[in-house]
Design an enzyme around this catalytic site. Structure first.
Site, PDB file in Angstrom:
ATOM      1  N   GLY A 122       0.841  -1.189   0.000  1.00 48.20           N
ATOM      2  CA  GLY A 122       0.000   0.000   0.000  1.00 48.20           C
ATOM      3  C   GLY A 122       0.870   1.229   0.000  1.00 48.20           C
ATOM      4  N   ASP A 176       3.156   4.828   5.016  1.00 46.67           N
ATOM      5  CA  ASP A 176       2.547   5.122   6.310  1.00 46.67           C
ATOM      6  C   ASP A 176       1.091   4.658   6.404  1.00 46.67           C
ATOM      7  OD1 ASP A 176       2.900   6.054   8.924  1.00 46.67           O
ATOM      8  OD2 ASP A 176       1.940   7.968   8.479  1.00 46.67           O
ATOM      9  N   PRO A 235       7.878  -2.236   0.734  1.00 51.20           N
ATOM     10  CA  PRO A 235       7.908  -0.770   0.812  1.00 51.20           C
ATOM     11  C   PRO A 235       6.696  -0.130   0.158  1.00 51.20           C
ATOM     12  CG  PRO A 235      10.001  -1.651   0.015  1.00 51.20           C
ATOM     13  CD  PRO A 235       9.015  -2.770  -0.020  1.00 51.20           C
ATOM     14  N   ASP A 262      -9.530   3.512  13.969  1.00 48.97           N
ATOM     15  CA  ASP A 262      -9.631   4.213  15.258  1.00 48.97           C
ATOM     16  C   ASP A 262      -9.467   5.721  15.089  1.00 48.97           C
ATOM     17  OD1 ASP A 262      -6.954   3.185  14.572  1.00 48.97           O
ATOM     18  OD2 ASP A 262      -6.272   4.324  16.317  1.00 48.97           O
ATOM     19  N   GLY A 265      36.830   2.625 -32.207  1.00 44.67           N
ATOM     20  CA  GLY A 265      37.617   3.741 -31.686  1.00 44.67           C
ATOM     21  C   GLY A 265      36.858   5.039 -31.889  1.00 44.67           C
ATOM     22  N   GLY A 290      37.687   9.956 -35.844  1.00 42.35           N
ATOM     23  CA  GLY A 290      38.984  10.550 -36.133  1.00 42.35           C
ATOM     24  C   GLY A 290      40.158   9.738 -35.636  1.00 42.35           C
ATOM     25  N   SER A 306      38.774   3.871 -40.283  1.00 37.66           N
ATOM     26  CA  SER A 306      38.484   3.639 -41.707  1.00 37.66           C
ATOM     27  C   SER A 306      39.765   3.578 -42.532  1.00 37.66           C
ATOM     28  CB  SER A 306      37.566   4.740 -42.250  1.00 37.66           C
ATOM     29  OG  SER A 306      36.312   4.698 -41.603  1.00 37.66           O
ATOM     30  N   SER A 322      31.142   2.243 -32.721  1.00 39.12           N
ATOM     31  CA  SER A 322      30.557   1.208 -31.835  1.00 39.12           C
ATOM     32  C   SER A 322      30.952   1.455 -30.377  1.00 39.12           C
ATOM     33  CB  SER A 322      30.956  -0.191 -32.289  1.00 39.12           C
ATOM     34  OG  SER A 322      32.337  -0.330 -32.491  1.00 39.12           O
TER      35      SER A 322
END
Length: 638
Positions: free
Chosen positions: A37, A40, A118, A174, A475, A478, A482, A549
């Site tokens: 729930g 408190d 919780p 109550d 890498g 730059g 390639s 990558s």
């Protein structure tokens, strides 16, 4: 009598007491339930009251409780029962439950294991953990506050997790003078929500965890208008257990292949559904092989019959291929096996879902790699509306499709928790990131099959007189990927090798022109390239790929697509300042100026390889030298 004799006698009496206790309680049924729930609402207090009233607190524990109540309590001079459960210092300081606390208690009629979960939204993942094994949920509502968002969230979650028995405990009566109208209004509001959420039935009880009204004794003099059972009375009589599981078709996931000697080969596991006897025909899923049950063995000897809930070792009359992760099932009604599914996910990690990324999927004893697609929608637990979503954040609930790297055996979660519920695990942190419930397999998974071909992968390799490989250059932008990859291909061509170079920019002109540079798109970019590179390797080629990558997980995903040894990671290890100084395309300057978003090394991370097969750089080596070094590392090429 000596002191030693007295000690032995005392030990014997204690042993007799333990034996008597076990004999008295071992035949009782066990109910696992949770309290949940909003913050408190009194969950911990309720459990403390149940432990106290069931006489499950020893005198020394009571003394500590009284002392702690004076120091940390929130009930003035009265005992604060919540402190029996709130064990963490942070919980006592804040007056809230953070972790899942499990407690055992027993009554004359039944044994109980209760999980205090919780209430705060931040800890919804802990609540899911507690609910995953529960048979019943007690949904608490503060009578002063009524139905709140967390009430709806937790109710929807326990319904989603397959808990059939719900108790609506309207607590702190109550504090509203035990007003019947207040109780009736809350029940009416919850009934309206339950109908929308698909919750068919629940039992509503007005209680006071602090005062003890309608907890263990019924009826309370404070609620003469209530004629239903007390909470503990309801918990003692609700029907749960293995009865329903035994009525299902026989299933046993294999946990372990038991081979103590050459003459015995058994398959050990816990039966999750149905009944099995020697002589029953069974099918091994997903392989599909059939056999007959020869014996059912346990530590105490062979059985004539075994039922759901029992852990046994089954031997078969035939030597069939069966291992951990397989499921032994009734031959005439086996579970499904598929590699594509639609499921509901509860995201439990602070790092959001990465669509397309590979996660470990654990379903029972099965462990596979799974990739999750962009969610079809996220569920607003407040309104139950379906919201558009690109990902799932912490505590989000959504529906998404996913695929596994090989078929898994399953049943829809609504039919079987054991074969329909799974968790997702991050491959690098080993953190559990999500809990999932399979809804159904995708029809395309049932219609799409591997078509056998005459010319095999090995044939393609033999015709080209070379062993397929993927040289995966990674890498920074730059770094020289390639350039070096192009030089390697030139030198391989001079050696009469059959190659193909896939370059990052070139691929984005066609195959991946629909993808951007967000983290999700980068993951999908690499997935597609990996699949294409794998097909080329199947054709017997040496494939060179030059892509930034940036994420280890995606490079690992591609590695796992290929036979061992065929993926060669080449790290072009060029420092950021050197790569930025070159800035051939002017991209770093645009990124620094804020004109280019999600640029690797600036506002998007690059995860450098930790153990690449080959490492080169363009600071100490020319592209030609780097290429020559790479070729020496991959020789021989057969």
């Amino acid at each position: 009598m000596t002191a030693q004799d007295s000690s032995f006698q005392t030990d014997a009496l204690i042993s007799e007491d333990i034996d008597a206790y076990l004999d008295q309680h071992q035949h009782k049924s066990l109910l696992r339930f949770i309290t949940c729930g909003s913050v408190d609402d009194g969950k911990s207090t309720l459990i403390g009251r149940l432990l106290y009233d069931s006489k499950m607190i020893f005198e020394d524990q009571l003394a500590v409780l009284e002392s702690d109540s004076a120091k940390h309590g929130t009930q003035g001079d009265e005992i604060d029962f919540a402190l029996l459960v709130d064990g963490l210092a942070a919980e006592r300081e804040q007056g809230i439950t953070i972790d899942v606390a499990y407690r055992f208690f027993t009554t004359e009629k039944r044994k109980f294991i209760v999980a205090d979960t919780p209430g705060h939204e931040q800890y919804t993942r802990n609540m899911v953990t507690g609910a995953s094994t529960a048979d019943l949920a007690v949904i608490l509502i503060d009578a002063r506050k009524g139905v709140l968002q967390q009430t709806r969230r937790h109710s929807y979650l326990v319904h989603l997790l397959g808990i059939k028995h719900l108790v609506l405990a309207v607590n702190k009566m109550d504090l509203v003078d035990y007003d019947q109208a207040t109780f009736d209004q809350i029940v009416a509001d919850y009934t309206a929500f339950a109908s929308e959420a698909g919750i068919e039935r629940f039992t509503a009880i007005p209680i006071s965890g602090f005062k003890g009204d309608n907890i263990t004794a019924s009826p309370s003099s404070q609620t003469p208008w209530y004629s239903g059972p007390a909470l503990i009375e309801h918990l003692e009589t609700v029907e749960v257990g293995n009865t329903a599981a035994q009525e299902r078709t026989f299933r046993m996931p294999v946990q372990w292949v038991n081979r103590p000697n050459l003459d015995f080969r058994g398959f050990a596991g816990q039966i999750t559904g149905g009944i099995v006897k020697p002589g029953d025909p069974v099918r091994i899923v997903p392989a599909g092989k059939t056999s007959t049950v020869k014996t059912i063995s346990t530590f105490d000897g062979d059985l004539d019959e075994a039922v759901a809930g029992q852990s046994v070792t089954i031997t078969l009359t035939d030597e069939v291929d069966c291992s951990r992760g397989d499921v032994i099932a009734a031959a005439g009604d086996p579970p499904e096996a598929s590699d594509q599914f639609c499921s509901t996910l509860v995201w439990m990690d602070e790092t959001a879902l990465k669509p397309g990324r590979g996660y470990w999927l654990k379903l029972g004893s099965q462990m596979v790699t799974a990739t999750v697609q962009q969610p079809k929608y996220e569920i607003d637990v407040n309104s139950l509306d379906h919201l558009a979503a690109r990902t799932l954040e912490l505590n989000s609930i959504g529906v998404a499709e996913f695929a596994t790297d090989r078929p898994i055996t399953f049943e829809p979660y609504a039919k079987s928790r054991d074969l329909g519920g799974f968790i997702l695990i991050d491959k690098f942190t080993n953190a559990t990131v999500a809990a999932g419930m399979i809804e159904f397999s995708l029809r395309r998974a049932q219609n799409v099959h591997w078509q056998p071909t005459t010319i095999t992968r090995d044939d393609h390799s033999a015709m080209k007189n070379q062993k397929p490989r993927i040289l995966w250059f990674t890498g920074l932008s730059g770094s020289g990927k390639s350039t070096i990859a192009n030089e390697v291909e030139k030198q391989l061509a001079l050696m009469n090798r059959h190659t193909f170079l896939l370059d990052g920019d070139n691929v984005r002109h066609g195959l991946n022109k629909d993808l951007g540079f967000t983290e999700t798109d980068r993951i999908e970019n690499i997935r597609r390239i990996g699949e294409v590179a794998k097909l080329m390797a199947d054709a017997g080629l040496i494939v060179l790929t030059a892509f930034i990558s940036p994420f280890r997980a995606e490079r690992q995903m591609v590695r796992e697509m290929l036979p061992k040894g065929e993926f060669v990671e080449v790290f072009v290890d060029t420092p950021l300042d050197v790569a930025e100084a070159r800035d051939v395309k002017g991209l770093y300057k645009k990124a620094r100026d804020g004109e280019l978003k999600n640029f690797t090394g600036i506002d998007s991370p690059y995860e450098a390889p930790e153990t690449p097969e080959i490492r080169v750089n363009t600071v100490d080596m020319t592209p030609v030298e780097a290429a020559e070094y790479i070729i020496t590392q991959i020789m021989p090429l057969k």
